[in-house]
Write a protein that holds these residues in place. Structure first.
Motif, PDB file in Angstrom:
ATOM      1  N   LYS A   1       3.017  -1.055   2.862  1.00  0.00           N
ATOM      2  CA  LYS A   1       3.602   0.073   2.825  1.00  0.00           C
ATOM      3  C   LYS A   1       2.028   1.201   1.854  1.00  0.00           C
ATOM      4  CE  LYS A   1       6.757  -2.923   0.238  1.00  0.00           C
ATOM      5  NZ  LYS A   1       8.276  -2.441   0.936  1.00  0.00           N
ATOM      6  N   ARG A   2       3.410   2.245   1.488  1.00  0.00           N
ATOM      7  CA  ARG A   2       1.935   3.464   1.170  1.00  0.00           C
ATOM      8  C   ARG A   2       0.816   3.471  -0.222  1.00  0.00           C
ATOM      9  NH1 ARG A   2       6.746   7.155   0.465  1.00  0.00           N
ATOM     10  NH2 ARG A   2       7.592   5.531  -0.479  1.00  0.00           N
TER      11      ARG A   2
ATOM     12  N   GLU B   1      -5.824  -1.526   7.218  1.00  0.00           N
ATOM     13  CA  GLU B   1      -5.008  -0.936   9.062  1.00  0.00           C
ATOM     14  C   GLU B   1      -4.081  -1.861   8.635  1.00  0.00           C
ATOM     15  OE1 GLU B   1      -9.372  -0.496   9.269  1.00  0.00           O
ATOM     16  OE2 GLU B   1      -7.771  -2.133   8.929  1.00  0.00           O
TER      17      GLU B   1
ATOM     18  N   GLY C   1       1.058   0.582   5.305  1.00  0.00           N
ATOM     19  CA  GLY C   1       1.881   1.447   6.052  1.00  0.00           C
ATOM     20  C   GLY C   1       0.618   3.365   5.890  1.00  0.00           C
ATOM     21  N   GLN C   2       0.108   2.972   4.938  1.00  0.00           N
ATOM     22  CA  GLN C   2      -0.273   4.321   4.978  1.00  0.00           C
ATOM     23  C   GLN C   2      -1.580   3.701   3.785  1.00  0.00           C
ATOM     24  OE1 GLN C   2       2.623   7.781   3.612  1.00  0.00           O
ATOM     25  NE2 GLN C   2       0.410   8.157   4.746  1.00  0.00           N
ATOM     26  N   ALA C   3      -2.654   3.896   4.347  1.00  0.00           N
ATOM     27  CA  ALA C   3      -3.733   3.981   3.228  1.00  0.00           C
ATOM     28  C   ALA C   3      -4.236   5.346   2.417  1.00  0.00           C
ATOM     29  CB  ALA C   3      -5.257   3.389   4.192  1.00  0.00           C
ATOM     30  N   LEU C   4      -4.015   5.683   1.357  1.00  0.00           N
ATOM     31  CA  LEU C   4      -4.501   6.520   0.595  1.00  0.00           C
ATOM     32  C   LEU C   4      -4.874   6.649  -0.172  1.00  0.00           C
ATOM     33  CD1 LEU C   4      -0.235   7.192  -0.749  1.00  0.00           C
ATOM     34  CD2 LEU C   4      -1.587   7.966   1.681  1.00  0.00           C
TER      35      LEU C   4
ATOM     36  N   ARG D   1       6.146   9.247  -2.933  1.00  0.00           N
ATOM     37  CA  ARG D   1       5.431   9.367  -2.159  1.00  0.00           C
ATOM     38  C   ARG D   1       4.424   8.429  -1.596  1.00  0.00           C
ATOM     39  NH1 ARG D   1       2.455  15.236  -1.242  1.00  0.00           N
ATOM     40  NH2 ARG D   1       2.786  14.638  -4.267  1.00  0.00           N
ATOM     41  N   ALA D   2       4.841   7.448  -2.449  1.00  0.00           N
ATOM     42  CA  ALA D   2       2.837   5.978  -2.286  1.00  0.00           C
ATOM     43  C   ALA D   2       4.247   4.758  -3.580  1.00  0.00           C
ATOM     44  CB  ALA D   2       2.137   6.329  -3.586  1.00  0.00           C
TER      45      ALA D   2
END
Length: 322
Positions: free
Chosen positions: A139-140, A166, A169-172, A187-188
């Protein structure tokens, strides 16, 4: 006719410092966190109390990236005091525990007071179908500002569930304000935030997005607390936020006011007296303090030795400290 030169925020701060020094006042810069969190209004309230006391100590609150930044800024003298997570203060004092402090122990860290529980909020969009921390895989996820205590907490909680950054899906790595926008714009999928219950950032998301709070519980919470003993179990009460109808089990650390030993004993004592002499006034600063702060709790679970100025103050309050 003389031309007026506009004064920027930075120039105004320097001007204030210059006036304070010219008048023989001590000047304290208190590091906090994002303006949408709890640190900033608490630090602002404390700075006002110091200024209103008229003891010759002046203070201002500064919005920063959070706990890790604050501890590094204390080490360099950029900040005099700061509100930080107690675990982050401990790691900085010991020079271990997280990469930012490895081999760089700051033996000048001194505790002034433990303030209130900082609860890990993991808030997820309901349409992302996330009911467990394990569901964050792929996940984001907003994991906190770079250099924040939230980023470190997110790393440790994911570890308890067998995940790393890691695996997301995205580490924001963004500020809470940016995290709100990412959640609102789809977007998250989820957001970590270690903050006092009732924080405006979480309330804002809950008011504008259909969300749920993700629990941290069971064996994973037990393993987390065993490995990182600064965590305690904490249940986020039902109706703390819009759409949260039931109590959500979680974990918390403690927000703590710290200072550098470079700040004089007299300055710290005067600041402590201005802030903490009236418990009712402390509780009135923010709801996070209102429900949890007491003189007795202020000296429990300290992450580094008490500053001598704080020792003098707390002894006057009848506490057995050293």
């Amino acid at each position: 006719m003389k031309k007026l030169i506009p004064v920027t925020g930075a120039a105004l701060a320097l001007l204030t410092l210059g006036v304070a020094l010219a008048q023989g006042n001590a000047f304290l810069t208190i590091g906090s966190g994002s303006t949408t969190g709890v640190y900033f209004p608490v630090a602002t309230g404390m700075a006002k109390m110091v200024n209103d006391a008229g003891t010759g100590v002046r203070a201002n609150a500064r919005s920063t990236g959070g706990s890790v930044f604050n501890m590094n800024a204390l080490a360099t003298g950029e900040l005099d005091m700061a509100i930080v997570q107690n675990d982050i203060a401990f790691y900085s004092y010991k020079g271990s525990g997280i990469q930012a402090f490895e081999g760089k122990a700051n033996n000048k860290v001194r505790t002034l007071a433990v303030l209130y529980p900082e609860v890990l909020h993991v808030i997820a969009r309901k349409d992302a179908k996330i009911s467990s921390i394990a569901d964050l895989k792929g996940k984001r996820v907003v994991i906190g500002d770079l250099g924040s205590g939230t980023e470190q907490t997110a790393r440790q909680v994911l570890e308890a569930y067998g995940l790393k950054f890691e695996d997301l899906g995205q580490a924001l790595r963004v500020s809470p304000a940016q995290g709100i926008s990412l959640m609102q714009d789809k977007r998250a999928d989820a957001l970590f935030y270690t903050v006092g219950v009732g924080a405006s950032a979480i309330s804002q998301i809950a008011q504008t997005v259909d969300v749920s709070l993700v629990p941290v519980a069971g064996n994973q919470a037990s393993a987390l607390i065993k490995k990182y003993p600064f965590y305690v179990r904490y249940n986020i009460p039902a109706k703390s936020y819009k759409g949260v109808g039931a109590t959500v089990p979680g974990v918390a650390v403690q927000a703590t006011l710290v200072a550098s030993s470079s700040v004089s004993d007299d300055t710290v004592y005067k600041a402590m007296k201005a802030i903490f002499a009236n418990t009712a006034s402390v509780k009135a600063i923010h709801p996070a303090l209102n429900t949890s702060f007491s003189n007795a709790s202020a000296v429990k679970g300290v992450p580094a030795p008490l500053h001598p100025g704080a020792v003098k103050f707390w002894k006057e309050q009848g506490l057995n400290v050293k």
